[in-house]
Design a protein around this motif. Structure first.
Motif, PDB file in Angstrom:
ATOM      1  N   GLY A 176       9.872  14.769 -19.108  1.00  0.00           N
ATOM      2  CA  GLY A 176       9.639  14.744 -20.542  1.00  0.00           C
ATOM      3  C   GLY A 176       8.696  15.834 -21.004  1.00  0.00           C
ATOM      4  O   GLY A 176       8.867  16.407 -22.087  1.00  0.00           O
ATOM      5  N   PHE A 177       7.680  16.147 -20.188  1.00  0.00           N
ATOM      6  CA  PHE A 177       6.724  17.187 -20.554  1.00  0.00           C
ATOM      7  C   PHE A 177       7.210  18.581 -20.149  1.00  0.00           C
ATOM      8  O   PHE A 177       7.153  19.527 -20.941  1.00  0.00           O
ATOM      9  CB  PHE A 177       5.366  16.917 -19.885  1.00  0.00           C
ATOM     10  N   LEU A 178       7.706  18.710 -18.908  1.00  0.00           N
ATOM     11  CA  LEU A 178       8.031  20.024 -18.364  1.00  0.00           C
ATOM     12  C   LEU A 178       9.348  20.572 -18.893  1.00  0.00           C
ATOM     13  O   LEU A 178       9.507  21.784 -19.046  1.00  0.00           O
ATOM     14  CB  LEU A 178       8.075  19.948 -16.834  1.00  0.00           C
ATOM     15  N   GLN A 179      10.300  19.692 -19.193  1.00  0.00           N
ATOM     16  CA  GLN A 179      11.609  20.151 -19.649  1.00  0.00           C
ATOM     17  C   GLN A 179      11.517  20.942 -20.945  1.00  0.00           C
ATOM     18  O   GLN A 179      12.207  21.946 -21.134  1.00  0.00           O
ATOM     19  CB  GLN A 179      12.544  18.937 -19.817  1.00  0.00           C
ATOM     20  N   GLU A 180      10.640  20.520 -21.843  1.00  0.00           N
ATOM     21  CA  GLU A 180      10.502  21.231 -23.110  1.00  0.00           C
ATOM     22  C   GLU A 180       9.811  22.581 -22.930  1.00  0.00           C
ATOM     23  O   GLU A 180       9.918  23.453 -23.788  1.00  0.00           O
ATOM     24  CB  GLU A 180       9.727  20.369 -24.110  1.00  0.00           C
ATOM     25  N   ALA A 235      12.921  24.029 -13.962  1.00  0.00           N
ATOM     26  CA  ALA A 235      11.518  23.910 -13.557  1.00  0.00           C
ATOM     27  C   ALA A 235      11.230  22.521 -12.990  1.00  0.00           C
ATOM     28  O   ALA A 235      10.465  22.370 -12.031  1.00  0.00           O
ATOM     29  CB  ALA A 235      10.609  24.194 -14.756  1.00  0.00           C
ATOM     30  N   VAL A 236      11.864  21.500 -13.575  1.00  0.00           N
ATOM     31  CA  VAL A 236      11.683  20.134 -13.088  1.00  0.00           C
ATOM     32  C   VAL A 236      12.169  20.005 -11.653  1.00  0.00           C
ATOM     33  O   VAL A 236      11.457  19.505 -10.769  1.00  0.00           O
ATOM     34  CB  VAL A 236      12.435  19.137 -13.998  1.00  0.00           C
ATOM     35  N   PHE A 237      13.394  20.477 -11.378  1.00  0.00           N
ATOM     36  CA  PHE A 237      13.970  20.307 -10.041  1.00  0.00           C
ATOM     37  C   PHE A 237      13.310  21.202  -9.005  1.00  0.00           C
ATOM     38  O   PHE A 237      13.250  20.845  -7.819  1.00  0.00           O
ATOM     39  CB  PHE A 237      15.479  20.552 -10.099  1.00  0.00           C
ATOM     40  N   THR A 238      12.780  22.346  -9.427  1.00  0.00           N
ATOM     41  CA  THR A 238      12.036  23.192  -8.490  1.00  0.00           C
ATOM     42  C   THR A 238      10.762  22.490  -8.027  1.00  0.00           C
ATOM     43  O   THR A 238      10.424  22.503  -6.829  1.00  0.00           O
ATOM     44  CB  THR A 238      11.679  24.531  -9.153  1.00  0.00           C
ATOM     45  N   PHE A 239      10.064  21.866  -8.958  1.00  0.00           N
ATOM     46  CA  PHE A 239       8.860  21.115  -8.599  1.00  0.00           C
ATOM     47  C   PHE A 239       9.187  19.979  -7.643  1.00  0.00           C
ATOM     48  O   PHE A 239       8.492  19.772  -6.637  1.00  0.00           O
ATOM     49  CB  PHE A 239       8.203  20.567  -9.868  1.00  0.00           C
ATOM     50  N   LEU A 240      10.247  19.227  -7.950  1.00  0.00           N
ATOM     51  CA  LEU A 240      10.624  18.098  -7.091  1.00  0.00           C
ATOM     52  C   LEU A 240      11.010  18.576  -5.695  1.00  0.00           C
ATOM     53  O   LEU A 240      10.648  17.953  -4.685  1.00  0.00           O
ATOM     54  CB  LEU A 240      11.788  17.332  -7.723  1.00  0.00           C
ATOM     55  N   ILE A 248       0.835  -1.201   0.000  1.00  0.00           N
ATOM     56  CA  ILE A 248       0.000   0.000   0.000  1.00  0.00           C
ATOM     57  C   ILE A 248       0.870   1.250   0.000  1.00  0.00           C
ATOM     58  O   ILE A 248       0.649   2.194  -0.773  1.00  0.00           O
ATOM     59  CB  ILE A 248      -0.955  -0.007   1.204  1.00  0.00           C
ATOM     60  N   ILE A 249       1.879   1.289   0.874  1.00  0.00           N
ATOM     61  CA  ILE A 249       2.759   2.457   0.944  1.00  0.00           C
ATOM     62  C   ILE A 249       3.518   2.628  -0.364  1.00  0.00           C
ATOM     63  O   ILE A 249       3.622   3.730  -0.919  1.00  0.00           O
ATOM     64  CB  ILE A 249       3.721   2.332   2.135  1.00  0.00           C
ATOM     65  N   ASN A 250       4.051   1.531  -0.896  1.00  0.00           N
ATOM     66  CA  ASN A 250       4.780   1.622  -2.155  1.00  0.00           C
ATOM     67  C   ASN A 250       3.850   1.934  -3.318  1.00  0.00           C
ATOM     68  O   ASN A 250       4.246   2.592  -4.283  1.00  0.00           O
ATOM     69  CB  ASN A 250       5.532   0.319  -2.415  1.00  0.00           C
ATOM     70  N   GLY A 251       2.602   1.455  -3.238  1.00  0.00           N
ATOM     71  CA  GLY A 251       1.650   1.785  -4.283  1.00  0.00           C
ATOM     72  C   GLY A 251       1.370   3.275  -4.329  1.00  0.00           C
ATOM     73  O   GLY A 251       1.341   3.884  -5.408  1.00  0.00           O
ATOM     74  N   CYS A 252       1.191   3.904  -3.169  1.00  0.00           N
ATOM     75  CA  CYS A 252       0.980   5.355  -3.132  1.00  0.00           C
ATOM     76  C   CYS A 252       2.235   6.090  -3.600  1.00  0.00           C
ATOM     77  O   CYS A 252       2.147   7.090  -4.327  1.00  0.00           O
ATOM     78  CB  CYS A 252       0.604   5.785  -1.720  1.00  0.00           C
ATOM     79  N   GLY A 253       3.400   5.589  -3.183  1.00  0.00           N
ATOM     80  CA  GLY A 253       4.638   6.188  -3.676  1.00  0.00           C
ATOM     81  C   GLY A 253       4.762   6.066  -5.180  1.00  0.00           C
ATOM     82  O   GLY A 253       5.258   6.971  -5.856  1.00  0.00           O
ATOM     83  N   SER A 254       4.301   4.954  -5.711  1.00  0.00           N
ATOM     84  CA  SER A 254       4.420   4.725  -7.151  1.00  0.00           C
ATOM     85  C   SER A 254       3.481   5.618  -7.950  1.00  0.00           C
ATOM     86  O   SER A 254       3.744   5.909  -9.116  1.00  0.00           O
ATOM     87  CB  SER A 254       4.147   3.248  -7.465  1.00  0.00           C
ATOM     88  N   ILE A 255       2.381   6.038  -7.337  1.00  0.00           N
ATOM     89  CA  ILE A 255       1.546   7.045  -7.994  1.00  0.00           C
ATOM     90  C   ILE A 255       2.331   8.342  -8.119  1.00  0.00           C
ATOM     91  O   ILE A 255       2.309   9.017  -9.156  1.00  0.00           O
ATOM     92  CB  ILE A 255       0.238   7.257  -7.215  1.00  0.00           C
ATOM     93  N   GLY A 256       3.083   8.687  -7.061  1.00  0.00           N
ATOM     94  CA  GLY A 256       3.972   9.845  -7.146  1.00  0.00           C
ATOM     95  C   GLY A 256       5.083   9.640  -8.154  1.00  0.00           C
ATOM     96  O   GLY A 256       5.515  10.582  -8.826  1.00  0.00           O
ATOM     97  N   ALA A 257       5.538   8.396  -8.279  1.00  0.00           N
ATOM     98  CA  ALA A 257       6.600   8.107  -9.245  1.00  0.00           C
ATOM     99  C   ALA A 257       6.141   8.337 -10.678  1.00  0.00           C
ATOM    100  O   ALA A 257       6.954   8.632 -11.557  1.00  0.00           O
ATOM    101  CB  ALA A 257       7.074   6.659  -9.077  1.00  0.00           C
ATOM    102  N   ILE A 258       4.834   8.188 -10.936  1.00  0.00           N
ATOM    103  CA  ILE A 258       4.308   8.503 -12.269  1.00  0.00           C
ATOM    104  C   ILE A 258       4.627   9.954 -12.614  1.00  0.00           C
ATOM    105  O   ILE A 258       5.030  10.276 -13.740  1.00  0.00           O
ATOM    106  CB  ILE A 258       2.793   8.255 -12.322  1.00  0.00           C
ATOM    107  N   VAL A 259       4.477  10.822 -11.621  1.00  0.00           N
ATOM    108  CA  VAL A 259       4.794  12.231 -11.829  1.00  0.00           C
ATOM    109  C   VAL A 259       6.291  12.400 -12.093  1.00  0.00           C
ATOM    110  O   VAL A 259       6.704  13.059 -13.049  1.00  0.00           O
ATOM    111  CB  VAL A 259       4.368  13.070 -10.601  1.00  0.00           C
ATOM    112  N   GLY A 260       7.120  11.775 -11.242  1.00  0.00           N
ATOM    113  CA  GLY A 260       8.559  11.920 -11.391  1.00  0.00           C
ATOM    114  C   GLY A 260       9.099  11.329 -12.672  1.00  0.00           C
ATOM    115  O   GLY A 260      10.054  11.848 -13.256  1.00  0.00           O
ATOM    116  N   GLY A 261       8.494  10.233 -13.127  1.00  0.00           N
ATOM    117  CA  GLY A 261       8.988   9.574 -14.327  1.00  0.00           C
ATOM    118  C   GLY A 261       8.557  10.233 -15.618  1.00  0.00           C
ATOM    119  O   GLY A 261       9.229  10.110 -16.637  1.00  0.00           O
ATOM    120  N   THR A 262       7.422  10.928 -15.587  1.00  0.00           N
ATOM    121  CA  THR A 262       6.905  11.542 -16.811  1.00  0.00           C
ATOM    122  C   THR A 262       7.106  13.055 -16.860  1.00  0.00           C
ATOM    123  O   THR A 262       7.248  13.625 -17.946  1.00  0.00           O
ATOM    124  CB  THR A 262       5.396  11.257 -16.963  1.00  0.00           C
ATOM    125  N   LEU A 263       7.127  13.702 -15.716  1.00  0.00           N
ATOM    126  CA  LEU A 263       7.217  15.167 -15.668  1.00  0.00           C
ATOM    127  C   LEU A 263       8.396  15.730 -16.454  1.00  0.00           C
ATOM    128  O   LEU A 263       8.230  16.696 -17.203  1.00  0.00           O
ATOM    129  CB  LEU A 263       7.276  15.628 -14.214  1.00  0.00           C
TER     130      LEU A 263
END
Length: 460
Positions: free
Chosen positions: A419-423, A429-434, A402-417
Motif C-alpha cells: 500500500g505504501f511502496l506501490q504508489e 519495487a514491492v516484489f524486489t523487496f520481498l 513464538i515462531i509464528n509471532g516473529c513471522g507475524s511481525i514480518g507479515a506486518i511488513v508484507g501486509g502494509t508495504l
C-alpha cells in the motif's frame, strides 16, 4: 513411521486421532473465511462510488490487523499451553465472527450512497478518514482473534500424533491454511460481487459460526481427556521431554509457563526459525492481502476474477505442504531444512521476475500457483513441523506461538508495504523487496541443512 513389533492399532484411539485431525483442520481453514474478506472487498471499497479508500488507508487498516496478529501469537501461544486448545479456540473463533460482522456493518447500507461517501471522506487521525480509522480498529480486533488459531491447534495435533510421523501428518494437516485461503478468496469474491462488499464480511462470518459449533461438539484436548493413554505410550516411543525440562506433571500442577517459554527460547534452532519466518512471511501476506488488488491493477478484472486468479497462490498450498512433509520424512530422513532451503532459493528468483511478466491472466495465474508451491512448503515446515520438532510436545504451543509471532511481525511488513511502496515505486519495487528478504532467509538456513532435533537424531 515404524512401530514396535508388539504394536496393535486400537480402533478407538485411531478414531479419536483422525477425528481431532479433521476438526482442527476444519477449524483453522475456517479462520480464513473472515481473514480474507477485506483483501477481496478492497476492490469495491476503494471505488469513489463506495468508500473511496486509498491504497494508503487500506495499508493502515491491514497494519492494524497485522500488529494485533503478531502480538496475539505470543499471547495465545502461551495461553494454549496454559488453558488448553479448546478454551482458546472457542473464544478466539467467536471473537473473529463478531469482528467480521462489525466490519460489514461499519457503514450501514441503508444510508444513501452520497451520505456514505460523505461519511467516508471525513478526516480522521493520522491523515486517514474516520471510516478507515474505524475499519482499522475493527480489523485490529480481527487480527487479535485470528491469532488464537495456529499455535493451540498445532498443540492439539502434537497431543494425538507422535514425533516420528509428524513430517507426513503435519504436512497433510498444514493444507488447512492453503485450502482455507483458496476457498475463502473465491467465496468472498463471489458473495461480494453478487451482493456488495458488506456481504464479503457478513456471509463468511456466519459460515465460521457454523464451524465454531462443530468444533465445540467434536474437539477434545488430549487422549487422556477421553480415557486414552498419551500418544507416546500408544506408539511405544520415549516421552517427548527435553533433557532440561521439568516434568509435565509439575507444570500441570502449577509450574511457571514462563519457564516453558524461556526453555523454548534457549533452543538455538527455535531462535533461528524465528528469524527465517520473519523473512519469509512478508511474501505470503503480501499475496494474501494484496493479490486481488494486484490482479485488478494489472488486468482490470472485477472481484470474482481477481479473487479467483489470486487464489491460485493458495490453490498450490495443499500440494506444496504435502510434498514438503513427505520429502522431508522420506527423502531427507526427517530433516526439514533441505526442502525449505531449496524452495526459498527458487522463490526469491521468481519474485524478482514476477512483475516483468506479461499482463496475461494465464501467465499470472500460473505464476501465482508456482509462487504458492514455493512459499507454502517452507512456511509449513518452519511454522508447523519444525516448530513442533524443536519445541517438544511440552512446549509445542509456546514454540509455535513464538515462531509464528516473529513471522507475524514480518507479515506486518508484507501486509502494509504494497500500500505504501506501490504508489512510490510500483509493484516491481514491492516484489524486489520481498525477493531480497526470502533470499536472506535461504542463506541463513543453508548452514543448518542437516540439523535435526536431539531426540530425532538419537532415534535415527
Amino acid at each position: 513411521m515404524s512401530h514396535p513389533p508388539s504394536f496393535r492399532k486400537d480402533p478407538v484411539y485411531e478414531h479419536w486421532r483422525w477425528r481431532i485431525f479433521a476438526i482442527t483442520w476444519l477449524a483453522y481453514a475456517g479462520y480464513y473465511l473472515t481473514r480474507k474478506s477485506f483483501s477481496v472487498a478492497k476492490i469495491e471499497m476503494g471505488k469513489p462510488g463506495e468508500l473511496g479508500l486509498s491504497h494508503t488507508e487500506m495499508a493502515w487498516i491491514d497494519g492494524g490487523f497485522l500488529v494485533a496478529y503478531a502480538l496475539g501469537q505470543f499471547v495465545w501461544g502461551l495461553s494454549g499451553d496454559r488453558f488448553g486448545t479448546r478454551r482458546v479456540i472457542l473464544t478466539g473463533m467467536m471473537g473473529s465472527v463478531v469482528a467480521a460482522v462489525a466490519m460489514g456493518l461499519a457503514v450501514p447500507e441503508w444510508l444513501p450512497v452520497p451520505l456514505q461517501t460523505a461519511v467516508a471522506s471525513v478526516a480522521g487521525p493520522w491523515g486517514v478518514s474516520v471510516v478507515a480509522f474505524l475499519l482499522g480498529g475493527l480489523f485490529f480486533a480481527q487480527g487479535l482473534f485470528q491469532a488464537s488459531g495456529w499455535a493451540p491447534l498445532a498443540k492439539n495435533m502434537a497431543q494425538f500424533f507422535s514425533r516420528l510421523e509428524r513430517g507426513t501428518v503435519i504436512g497433510l494437516w498444514c493444507t488447512n491454511y492453503a485450502a482455507g485461503g483458496f476457498i475463502a478468496s473465491i467465496f468472498a469474491g463471489y458473495v461480494g460481487e453478487r451482493f456488495g462488499w458488506r456481504a464479503a464480511f457478513l456471509v463468511p462470518a456466519f459460515a465460521l459460526a457454523g464451524v465454531w459449533l462443530l468444533f465445540w461438539r467434536f474437539q477434545r484436548n488430549r487422549p487422556e481427556d477421553v480415557g486414552l493413554p498419551p500418544i507416546e505410550t500408544y506408539h511405544g516411543e520415549p516421552p517427548e521431554v527435553r533433557p532440561d525440562a521439568e516434568s509435565d506433571s509439575s507444570t500441570d500442577a502449577g509450574g511457571s509457563r514462563w519457564a516453558v517459554a524461556m526453555e523454548v527460547l534457549r533452543t538455538p534452532m527455535v531462535r533461528l526459525l524465528c528469524v527465517i519466518y520473519f523473512c519469509l512471511k512478508p511474501t505470503r501476506y503480501a499475496i494474501l492481502f494484496w493479490g486481488p488488488k494486484y490482479i485488478h491493477d494489472r488486468l482490470g478484472t472485477g472481484m470474482i476474477h481477481s479473487g479467483f486468479l489470486s487464489a491460485m497462490f493458495e490453490a498450490a498450498g495443499p500440494l506444496s505442504v504435502l510434498l514438503a512433509g513427505l520429502f522431508s520424512d522420506k527423502l531427507f530422513g526427517s530433516r526439514r531444512m533441505p526442502v525449505a532451503v531449496i524452495c526459498l532459493g527458487l522463490l526469491a528468483l521468481l519474485l524478482f521476475m514476477l512483475d516483468r511478466l506479461p499482463p496475461n491472466a494465464w501467465i499470472l495465474g500460473a505464476s501465482l500457483f508456482l509462487l504458492g508451491l514455493l512459499t507454502y512448503a517452507p512456511d509449513s515446515l518452519v511454522s508447523g513441523t519444525a516448530a513442533l520438532d524443536f519445541g517438544s510436545k511440552r512446549g509445542a504451543s509456546t514454540a509455535s506461538g513464538i515462531i509464528n509471532g516473529c513471522g507475524s511481525i514480518g507479515a506486518i511488513v508484507g501486509g502494509t508495504l504494497p500500500g505504501f511502496l506501490q504508489e512510490q515505486g510500483g509493484w516491481h519495487a514491492v516484489f524486489t523487496f520481498l525477493g531480497a528478504a526470502v533470499l536472506l532467509a535461504a542463506l541463513l538456513l543453508l548452514p543448518r541443512w542437516n540439523t535435526l532435533p536431539s531426540p530425532a537424531a538419537k532415534a535415527t
